[in-house]
Each structure stands twice: as structure tokens, then as C-alpha cells.
Scaffold this motif. Structure first.
Motif: not given
Length: 114
Positions: A78-103
Motif C-alpha cells: 500500500y501507499l497511504q498518501m496524506n495531505n496531497l498537493k497539486s504537485e503529487d498529480t501523476a500516474d503511480y506505478y508499483c514495482n517489484a524488484s529482486l536482484m536483476r528481476t523487475s516487474y
């Protein structure tokens, strides 16, 4: 392997959102999990990360406002985002990484209106 991000939306400045990243055919607890974001015309940037031991790291711009966490039984981050600001506007992506593997998951859009 799939990472399904959800929880984005439109929120007023000062509001909160909680993003979720659910894993399919991947055990997220084995990976360093991170949230990135990309605003229009800007490069993708790291927002927050959490390792297998629970150690977290945040971009300076979101410290004290955002919180990353894991629910291992639910295989979700999860990513809990509080007190959001206009500069937080974006597309948010999650990533899983382990050594050379990244999803990467598909993005979830966050729009903060001022």
C-alpha cells in the motif's frame, strides 16, 4: 506475473488516497517493493520503497505525508498518501524488484485539484 495497482482518483488538495498493489503469481514479500510516479512531461521518479525486512525509504518531497506498507498475507503493498498537493498529480506505478528481476504494474492515475 501481474502487479495490479488501484486506488487512484481525483482528490482535493489536503485530501488523502490509499493506493494498493496486489500481486498475482508473485510473492511480494520476497521482493523490494516500490512506488514510482510520472507526471506529464517529467521523468519517472521513486516515491517510496520497502524491503523484505520492512525498512522504508521516501523521496524528500513526500516524507511525513506518504507511508508505504505491506500486507504479506494479502500479498499487497500500500501507499497511504496524506495531505496531497497539486504537485503529487501523476500516474503511480508499483514495482517489484529482486536482484536483476523487475516487474512493473500498470499505472493508477492520481489527480490533485487545488
Amino acid at each position: 506475473v501481474q502487479l495490479q495497482a488501484s486506488g487512484g482518483g481525483l482528490v482535493q488538495a489536503g485530501g488523502s488516497l490509499r493506493l494498493s498493489c496486489a500481486g498475482s503469481k508473485i510473492i511480494l514479500s520476497r521482493y523490494i517493493m516500490a512506488w514510482y510516479r510520472q507526471a506529464p512531461g517529467k521523468q519517472r521518479e521513486l516515491v517510496a520503497s520497502i524491503d523484505g525486512g520492512g525498512t522504508t525509504n521516501y523521496a524528500d518531497s513526500v516524507k511525513d505525508r506518504f507511508s508505504i506498507s505491506r500486507d504479506n498475507p494479502e500479498n499487497t503493498v500500500y501507499l497511504q498518501m496524506n495531505n496531497l498537493k497539486s504537485e503529487d498529480t501523476a500516474d503511480y506505478y508499483c514495482n517489484a524488484s529482486l536482484m536483476r528481476t523487475s516487474y512493473w504494474g500498470k499505472g493508477t492515475q492520481v489527480t490533485v485539484s487545488s
